[in-house]
Design a protein around this motif. Structure first.
Motif, PDB file in Angstrom:
ATOM      1  N   ALA A 316      83.858  26.954  72.176  1.00  0.00           N
ATOM      2  CA  ALA A 316      83.997  25.485  72.179  1.00  0.00           C
ATOM      3  C   ALA A 316      84.450  25.050  73.566  1.00  0.00           C
ATOM      4  CB  ALA A 316      85.016  25.063  71.130  1.00  0.00           C
ATOM      5  N   ASN A 317      85.370  25.813  74.137  1.00  0.00           N
ATOM      6  CA  ASN A 317      85.892  25.523  75.467  1.00  0.00           C
ATOM      7  C   ASN A 317      84.794  25.650  76.524  1.00  0.00           C
ATOM      8  OD1 ASN A 317      88.139  25.166  77.415  1.00  0.00           O
ATOM      9  ND2 ASN A 317      87.620  27.275  77.980  1.00  0.00           N
ATOM     10  N   LYS A 318      83.965  26.686  76.373  1.00  0.00           N
ATOM     11  CA  LYS A 318      82.847  26.872  77.319  1.00  0.00           C
ATOM     12  C   LYS A 318      81.887  25.694  77.263  1.00  0.00           C
ATOM     13  CE  LYS A 318      82.222  31.673  78.380  1.00  0.00           C
ATOM     14  NZ  LYS A 318      81.350  32.845  78.281  1.00  0.00           N
ATOM     15  N   ARG A 319      81.731  25.126  76.071  1.00  0.00           N
ATOM     16  CA  ARG A 319      80.846  23.983  75.905  1.00  0.00           C
ATOM     17  C   ARG A 319      81.482  22.711  76.474  1.00  0.00           C
ATOM     18  NH1 ARG A 319      78.936  21.901  69.941  1.00  0.00           N
ATOM     19  NH2 ARG A 319      81.003  20.944  69.959  1.00  0.00           N
ATOM     20  N   GLY A 320      82.800  22.779  76.700  1.00  0.00           N
ATOM     21  CA  GLY A 320      83.500  21.622  77.270  1.00  0.00           C
ATOM     22  C   GLY A 320      84.310  20.831  76.261  1.00  0.00           C
ATOM     23  N   ASP A 321      84.449  21.375  75.057  1.00  0.00           N
ATOM     24  CA  ASP A 321      85.243  20.663  74.042  1.00  0.00           C
ATOM     25  C   ASP A 321      86.722  20.707  74.424  1.00  0.00           C
ATOM     26  OD1 ASP A 321      82.798  20.727  72.840  1.00  0.00           O
ATOM     27  OD2 ASP A 321      83.496  21.480  70.910  1.00  0.00           O
ATOM     28  N   LYS A 322      87.313  19.586  74.528  1.00  0.00           N
ATOM     29  CA  LYS A 322      88.729  19.506  74.865  1.00  0.00           C
ATOM     30  C   LYS A 322      89.272  18.248  74.205  1.00  0.00           C
ATOM     31  CE  LYS A 322      89.857  21.192  79.103  1.00  0.00           C
ATOM     32  NZ  LYS A 322      90.011  21.085  80.543  1.00  0.00           N
ATOM     33  N   ALA A 323      90.521  18.288  73.770  1.00  0.00           N
ATOM     34  CA  ALA A 323      91.078  17.097  73.120  1.00  0.00           C
ATOM     35  C   ALA A 323      92.262  16.579  73.905  1.00  0.00           C
ATOM     36  CB  ALA A 323      91.513  17.445  71.702  1.00  0.00           C
ATOM     37  N   SER A 324      92.457  15.254  73.836  1.00  0.00           N
ATOM     38  CA  SER A 324      93.680  14.703  74.410  1.00  0.00           C
ATOM     39  C   SER A 324      94.711  14.651  73.286  1.00  0.00           C
ATOM     40  CB  SER A 324      93.415  13.299  74.955  1.00  0.00           C
ATOM     41  OG  SER A 324      93.323  12.398  73.885  1.00  0.00           O
ATOM     42  N   LEU A 325      95.924  14.264  73.639  1.00  0.00           N
ATOM     43  CA  LEU A 325      96.986  14.294  72.625  1.00  0.00           C
ATOM     44  C   LEU A 325      96.886  13.160  71.604  1.00  0.00           C
ATOM     45  CD1 LEU A 325      99.979  15.512  74.792  1.00  0.00           C
ATOM     46  CD2 LEU A 325      98.580  16.818  73.207  1.00  0.00           C
ATOM     47  N   ILE A 326      95.865  12.307  71.741  1.00  0.00           N
ATOM     48  CA  ILE A 326      95.713  11.264  70.716  1.00  0.00           C
ATOM     49  C   ILE A 326      94.722  11.685  69.631  1.00  0.00           C
ATOM     50  CG2 ILE A 326      96.389   9.314  72.200  1.00  0.00           C
ATOM     51  CD1 ILE A 326      93.314   8.627  72.280  1.00  0.00           C
ATOM     52  N   ILE A 327      94.232  12.901  69.704  1.00  0.00           N
ATOM     53  CA  ILE A 327      93.275  13.368  68.698  1.00  0.00           C
ATOM     54  C   ILE A 327      93.927  13.361  67.304  1.00  0.00           C
ATOM     55  CG2 ILE A 327      93.881  15.815  69.049  1.00  0.00           C
ATOM     56  CD1 ILE A 327      91.059  16.551  68.289  1.00  0.00           C
ATOM     57  N   ASN A 328      93.112  13.085  66.297  1.00  0.00           N
ATOM     58  CA  ASN A 328      93.620  13.113  64.923  1.00  0.00           C
ATOM     59  C   ASN A 328      92.797  14.092  64.077  1.00  0.00           C
ATOM     60  OD1 ASN A 328      95.374  12.356  62.929  1.00  0.00           O
ATOM     61  ND2 ASN A 328      95.040  10.169  63.269  1.00  0.00           N
ATOM     62  N   SER A 329      93.376  14.596  63.015  1.00  0.00           N
ATOM     63  CA  SER A 329      92.645  15.481  62.109  1.00  0.00           C
ATOM     64  C   SER A 329      91.620  14.658  61.334  1.00  0.00           C
ATOM     65  CB  SER A 329      93.612  16.120  61.110  1.00  0.00           C
ATOM     66  OG  SER A 329      94.719  16.659  61.769  1.00  0.00           O
ATOM     67  N   LYS A 330      90.595  15.371  60.818  1.00  0.00           N
ATOM     68  CA  LYS A 330      89.549  14.671  60.061  1.00  0.00           C
ATOM     69  C   LYS A 330      89.288  15.398  58.751  1.00  0.00           C
ATOM     70  CE  LYS A 330      87.475  13.021  64.294  1.00  0.00           C
ATOM     71  NZ  LYS A 330      88.506  13.631  65.158  1.00  0.00           N
ATOM     72  N   SER A 331      89.397  14.664  57.646  1.00  0.00           N
ATOM     73  CA  SER A 331      89.192  15.328  56.348  1.00  0.00           C
ATOM     74  C   SER A 331      87.724  15.660  56.129  1.00  0.00           C
ATOM     75  CB  SER A 331      89.728  14.454  55.212  1.00  0.00           C
ATOM     76  OG  SER A 331      89.062  13.222  55.225  1.00  0.00           O
ATOM     77  N   THR A 332      86.829  14.821  56.675  1.00  0.00           N
ATOM     78  CA  THR A 332      85.406  15.165  56.634  1.00  0.00           C
ATOM     79  C   THR A 332      84.882  15.126  58.060  1.00  0.00           C
ATOM     80  OG1 THR A 332      84.792  12.864  56.320  1.00  0.00           O
ATOM     81  CG2 THR A 332      84.996  14.171  54.341  1.00  0.00           C
ATOM     82  N   MET A 333      83.915  15.964  58.327  1.00  0.00           N
ATOM     83  CA  MET A 333      83.464  16.109  59.720  1.00  0.00           C
ATOM     84  C   MET A 333      82.160  16.881  59.750  1.00  0.00           C
ATOM     85  SD  MET A 333      85.931  17.959  62.437  1.00  0.00           S
ATOM     86  CE  MET A 333      85.385  18.195  64.108  1.00  0.00           C
ATOM     87  N   GLU A 334      81.187  16.411  60.515  1.00  0.00           N
ATOM     88  CA  GLU A 334      79.908  17.115  60.682  1.00  0.00           C
ATOM     89  C   GLU A 334      80.099  18.293  61.622  1.00  0.00           C
ATOM     90  OE1 GLU A 334      76.307  16.602  59.903  1.00  0.00           O
ATOM     91  OE2 GLU A 334      77.437  15.867  58.158  1.00  0.00           O
ATOM     92  N   LEU A 335      79.369  19.374  61.370  1.00  0.00           N
ATOM     93  CA  LEU A 335      79.389  20.503  62.308  1.00  0.00           C
ATOM     94  C   LEU A 335      78.364  20.204  63.396  1.00  0.00           C
ATOM     95  CD1 LEU A 335      80.240  23.357  63.139  1.00  0.00           C
ATOM     96  CD2 LEU A 335      78.482  24.248  61.607  1.00  0.00           C
ATOM     97  N   LYS A 336      78.857  20.001  64.636  1.00  0.00           N
ATOM     98  CA  LYS A 336      77.942  19.652  65.729  1.00  0.00           C
ATOM     99  C   LYS A 336      78.202  20.523  66.944  1.00  0.00           C
ATOM    100  CE  LYS A 336      78.493  15.076  65.592  1.00  0.00           C
ATOM    101  NZ  LYS A 336      78.607  13.728  65.401  1.00  0.00           N
TER     102      LYS A 336
END
Ligand code: KG4
Ligand code: ZN
Length: 336
Positions: A316-336
């Motif tokens: 995920a990191n290699k793809r560039g996925d990174k979150a800031s500290l405002i990220i929230n959890s998600k009860s439903t979510m597509e796999l992308k």
């Protein structure tokens, strides 16, 4: 320690397991701690979300500390923090997310959000480096789907369940025959001793890559009620065998079709039901017949754990996925 190596600390808390793991370069597990709440939820016949969250809160710090201790590492040795972003029970997810955010904030290390199913898929990477293109059969408590991957961290859904997930169905059938939660492992064992003599409908036996298990679940419930009304005893082994037989039948048929239609040499399986011994055996036979390679996750990493999250996070990191500290959890979510 090689400077180029990347050590990721992963956290998973999407359901009833509190887990922390450290994985090197997405492939090599250094240490993992999984604290299961199964014994607590067993008393209720399934996971009680509020109780699960409370136990995550109680245990998360201890689980993280124990993992670092087991690895003989400190947070200074960690390069990034990974966490399950979703899907899952929102209260449970939030506990892991807040712990991960806090670690990221105090250490200044990047925060990598991971889709729970990407984690299940990358449990296979801890066994053997994934080879592409591949077909993944996802069979868990919340998901049943086919994913096609032509490279790392690229997920194309071919089809999936239109209603219940297969693991959910195992758990419901288990309830009908008074088998404690989670029913999957016990149905697996009972089915081996039974004869598939109860007639059950084959679920969504069509040409798509979709599944439907709710009709099968209802058929099992109706069958049990009818037998009860006639004062006939249910043979648990035979019912488990009958149920599992139709489930495996439809899964195998659709897997074979996908292998033939997509140019894959590799088949992997992911999720809790990947622990099912008859499914593993049947897929091994299928892979041999179709002359492709099957990889299965280690038994202990079929069900929820943080090793799979830390492994997936590397890619995920290699793809560039990174979150800031405002990220929230998600009860439903597509796999992308
Ligand atoms: O992947 P998982 O831990 O949770 C989700 O992400 O949903 O999967 C849990 C599911 C439960 O429904 C459990 O009954 C099932 O996996 N399971 C099994 C076996 N071991 C666990 N189902 C069939 N046979 C098994 N041996
Ligand atoms: Zn899971």
């Amino acid at each position: 320690m090689n400077k180029k190596d990347m050590y990721i600390l992963g956290i998973e808390s999407s359901c009833d397991e509190t887990s922390c793991s450290i994985v090197k370069n997405g492939e090599e597990e250094i240490a993992t701690v999984v604290l299961s709440q199964i014994d607590i939820h067993k008393n209720f016949g399934g996971v009680v979300p509020e109780i699960a969250s409370r136990h995550h809160v109680k245990n998360i710090t201890m689980v993280i500390e124990e993992c670092l201790e087991k690895a003989n590492m400190t947070l200074d040795d960690i390069d990034a923090i990974a966490v399950t972003e979703g899907p899952g029970l929102i209260g449970s997810l939030l506990v892991g997310m807040e712990a991960a955010k806090t670690l990221s904030f105090v250490t200044g290390k990047p925060l990598i959000p991971v889709h729970h199913i990407a984690g299940h898929i990358y449990a296979n990477n801890l066994v053997k480096r994934l080879e592409f293109p591949l077909l993944c059969l996802v069979v868990s408590g919340g998901h049943t789907e086919f994913i096609y991957m032509d490279k790392d961290y690229s997920f194309k859904k071919l089809g999936g369940t239109l209603d219940d997930a297969v693991g959910e169905c195992y758990d419901k059938v288990a309830r009908v025959i008074d088998v404690p939660y989670p029913g999957g492992p016990m149905i697996d064992r009972l089915a081996k001793e039974g004869e598939p003599r109860y007639p059950l409908p084959i679920p969504l036996n069509d040409d798509t890559y979709n599944f439907s298990f709710s009709g099968l679940k209802s058929a099992v419930i109706n069958l049990a009620h009818n037998l009860e009304q006639r004062k006939e005893e249910i043979n648990k082994e035979d019912l488990a065998a009958s149920f599992q037989n139709v489930v495996l039948d439809v899964i195998l048929k659709k897997t074979r079709k996908a292998i033939r239609e997509y140019p894959v040499q590799n088949l992997i399986i992911a999720g809790g039901v990947a622990a099912n011994s008859s499914l593993r055996e049947a897929l091994q036979n299928l892979a041999e017949e179709e002359q492709i390679h099957l990889t299965v996750p280690e038994m202990k990493y079929c069900t929820d754990n943080a090793a799979m999250i830390a492994a997936a996070a590397y890619y995920a990191n290699k793809r560039g996925d990174k979150a800031s500290l405002i990220i929230n959890s998600k009860s439903t979510m597509e796999l992308k």
